[in-house]
Design an enzyme around this catalytic site. Sequence first.
Site, PDB file in Angstrom:
ATOM      1  N   ASP A  46       0.808  -1.415   0.135  1.00  0.00           N
ATOM      2  CA  ASP A  46       0.132  -0.099  -0.093  1.00  0.00           C
ATOM      3  C   ASP A  46       1.049   1.324   0.083  1.00  0.00           C
ATOM      4  OD1 ASP A  46      -2.986   1.218   0.905  1.00  0.00           O
ATOM      5  OD2 ASP A  46      -1.445   2.170   1.655  1.00  0.00           O
ATOM      6  N   LYS A  76      -2.749   6.007  -4.589  1.00  0.00           N
ATOM      7  CA  LYS A  76      -3.873   6.860  -4.179  1.00  0.00           C
ATOM      8  C   LYS A  76      -3.739   8.254  -4.906  1.00  0.00           C
ATOM      9  CE  LYS A  76      -3.538   4.609   0.325  1.00  0.00           C
ATOM     10  NZ  LYS A  76      -2.066   4.593   0.741  1.00  0.00           N
ATOM     11  N   HIS A 109      -7.780   9.665  -2.251  1.00  0.00           N
ATOM     12  CA  HIS A 109      -6.931   9.537  -0.880  1.00  0.00           C
ATOM     13  C   HIS A 109      -7.872  10.171   0.287  1.00  0.00           C
ATOM     14  CE1 HIS A 109      -2.708   9.222   0.819  1.00  0.00           C
ATOM     15  NE2 HIS A 109      -3.561   8.977   1.676  1.00  0.00           N
TER      16      HIS A 109
HETATM   17  P1  NDP Z   1       0.854   1.659  11.889  1.00  0.00           P
HETATM   18  O1  NDP Z   1      -0.275   1.689  12.757  1.00  0.00           O
HETATM   19  O2  NDP Z   1       1.193   0.584  10.959  1.00  0.00           O
HETATM   20  O3  NDP Z   1       1.967   1.938  12.846  1.00  0.00           O
HETATM   21  C1  NDP Z   1       3.320   1.999  12.384  1.00  0.00           C
HETATM   22  C2  NDP Z   1       4.240   2.415  13.528  1.00  0.00           C
HETATM   23  O4  NDP Z   1       3.981   1.122  14.473  1.00  0.00           O
HETATM   24  C3  NDP Z   1       5.557   2.491  13.319  1.00  0.00           C
HETATM   25  O5  NDP Z   1       5.976   3.359  14.248  1.00  0.00           O
HETATM   26  C4  NDP Z   1       6.307   1.250  13.569  1.00  0.00           C
HETATM   27  O6  NDP Z   1       7.514   1.576  14.044  1.00  0.00           O
HETATM   28  C5  NDP Z   1       5.362   0.503  14.684  1.00  0.00           C
HETATM   29  N1  NDP Z   1       5.254  -0.927  14.462  1.00  0.00           N
HETATM   30  C6  NDP Z   1       4.931  -1.527  13.266  1.00  0.00           C
HETATM   31  N2  NDP Z   1       5.141  -2.972  13.758  1.00  0.00           N
HETATM   32  C7  NDP Z   1       5.047  -3.086  15.003  1.00  0.00           C
HETATM   33  C8  NDP Z   1       5.586  -4.007  16.021  1.00  0.00           C
HETATM   34  N3  NDP Z   1       5.142  -5.496  15.606  1.00  0.00           N
HETATM   35  N4  NDP Z   1       5.501  -3.661  17.380  1.00  0.00           N
HETATM   36  C9  NDP Z   1       5.594  -2.522  17.625  1.00  0.00           C
HETATM   37  N5  NDP Z   1       5.687  -1.572  16.869  1.00  0.00           N
HETATM   38  C10 NDP Z   1       5.243  -1.694  15.865  1.00  0.00           C
HETATM   39  O7  NDP Z   1       0.556   2.950  11.257  1.00  0.00           O
HETATM   40  P2  NDP Z   1       0.806   3.641   9.691  1.00  0.00           P
HETATM   41  O8  NDP Z   1       0.156   4.964   9.578  1.00  0.00           O
HETATM   42  O9  NDP Z   1       1.852   3.277   9.035  1.00  0.00           O
HETATM   43  O10 NDP Z   1      -0.320   2.447   8.747  1.00  0.00           O
HETATM   44  C11 NDP Z   1      -0.364   1.638   8.113  1.00  0.00           C
HETATM   45  C12 NDP Z   1      -0.287   1.973   6.675  1.00  0.00           C
HETATM   46  O11 NDP Z   1      -1.616   2.593   6.279  1.00  0.00           O
HETATM   47  C13 NDP Z   1       0.514   3.250   5.992  1.00  0.00           C
HETATM   48  O12 NDP Z   1       2.068   2.513   5.832  1.00  0.00           O
HETATM   49  C14 NDP Z   1      -0.046   3.447   4.845  1.00  0.00           C
HETATM   50  O13 NDP Z   1       0.121   2.418   3.758  1.00  0.00           O
HETATM   51  C15 NDP Z   1      -1.581   3.597   5.430  1.00  0.00           C
HETATM   52  N6  NDP Z   1      -1.969   4.807   5.697  1.00  0.00           N
HETATM   53  C16 NDP Z   1      -3.087   5.282   5.013  1.00  0.00           C
HETATM   54  C17 NDP Z   1      -3.588   6.658   5.371  1.00  0.00           C
HETATM   55  C18 NDP Z   1      -4.438   7.221   4.377  1.00  0.00           C
HETATM   56  O14 NDP Z   1      -4.841   8.372   4.646  1.00  0.00           O
HETATM   57  N7  NDP Z   1      -5.270   6.400   3.433  1.00  0.00           N
HETATM   58  C19 NDP Z   1      -2.913   7.518   6.455  1.00  0.00           C
HETATM   59  C20 NDP Z   1      -1.901   6.719   6.965  1.00  0.00           C
HETATM   60  C21 NDP Z   1      -1.344   5.369   6.934  1.00  0.00           C
HETATM   61  P3  NDP Z   1       8.818   1.048  13.130  1.00  0.00           P
HETATM   62  O15 NDP Z   1       8.810   1.248  11.716  1.00  0.00           O
HETATM   63  O16 NDP Z   1       9.930   1.544  13.854  1.00  0.00           O
HETATM   64  O17 NDP Z   1       8.920  -0.576  13.362  1.00  0.00           O
END
Ligand code: NDP
Length: 279
Positions: A46, A76, A109
């Site tokens: 994504d 998006k 988006h």
């Molecule tokens: P998430 O809820 O996936 O959280 C990501 C955070 O959690 C990062 O800081 C990561 O740190 C940490 N993390 C990941 N795995 C673990 C684990 N197993 N244990 C502990 N901490 C963990 O947030 P996102 O915002 O990234 O959401 C996921 C996806 O959704 C995005 O990447 C994007 O593709 C989409 N998205 C879409 C939006 C929209 O408006 N349509 C807005 C925001 C996101 P680290 O990387 O340091 O491991």
Amino acid sequence: MSPIPQIALTDGHRIPQLGYGVFKIPPEQTERAVTQALELGYRHIDTAAVYGNEAGVGRAIAASGLAREELFVTTKLWNDRHDGDDPDTAVAQSLERLGLDRVDLYLVHWPTPAADNYVHAWEKLIGIRDRGLATSIGVSNFLPGHLQRLLDETAVVPAVDQIELHPAHQQPEVTAFCAAHGIRIEAWGPLGQGKYDLLELPEVTGPAAELGRTPAQVVLRWHLQHGHIVFPKSVHPERLRENLDLFGFELSDAQVAAIDVLDRPGGAGRVGPDPTVFA
Ligand code: NDP
């Protein structure tokens, strides 16, 4: 590791329920991160034009040697590209950066309601789908009022609504509307983006200890059992592995229900922008 379930979309296509999100992964690190994810077994990526990292996703896909039909790629349309024929230009640019001739899913988006141009953007996405540049089309951050307008004015139902959804912000009005109209829910920020103490709450750490799993696995499993499509983001290989290993255990109904009550109504648990005002 058990195979990732495929979710049927109302347009007849299917989507892997679990994927890898690349929001906030810097462009220069994206190829490596996505390569790592593909090597571990992720097949659904994504991204978004605004993330600035579609080219890195594309390079990783090209280098993977995987057959196109094994992969599911979402991107998006950004908020300043809704008007006129700009969506056509924007999708062509995204495809160029991704090195693909079609995406599996293309999303509006954000609704940006103040600009009042999301119905037009949606009509453009219908054309993009009809020309084969996107297999499925959907929206993101749309609330029931926005979705209702699409249904009333175009009669084409979005395949998905990708919304902020995690235990403190469950958006029951949106999920109920989507369930009633066959729109699948994609949960962004499934781990709350690490912005609150989700992974330390007893409703999460309790089942994690009982099941011998991590708190993140418990939260992701809660999403899967609710039927949400998720694509947690991490840049750490051990977390990528952990976030993929969700199919060898199950939460009990009581464990799911205990997490359900963590919802904070009225948007109090939101960690991202408010779709009613975000532009
Ligand atoms: P998430 O809820 O996936 O959280 C990501 C955070 O959690 C990062 O800081 C990561 O740190 C940490 N993390 C990941 N795995 C673990 C684990 N197993 N244990 C502990 N901490 C963990 O947030 P996102 O915002 O990234 O959401 C996921 C996806 O959704 C995005 O990447 C994007 O593709 C989409 N998205 C879409 C939006 C929209 O408006 N349509 C807005 C925001 C996101 P680290 O990387 O340091 O491991």
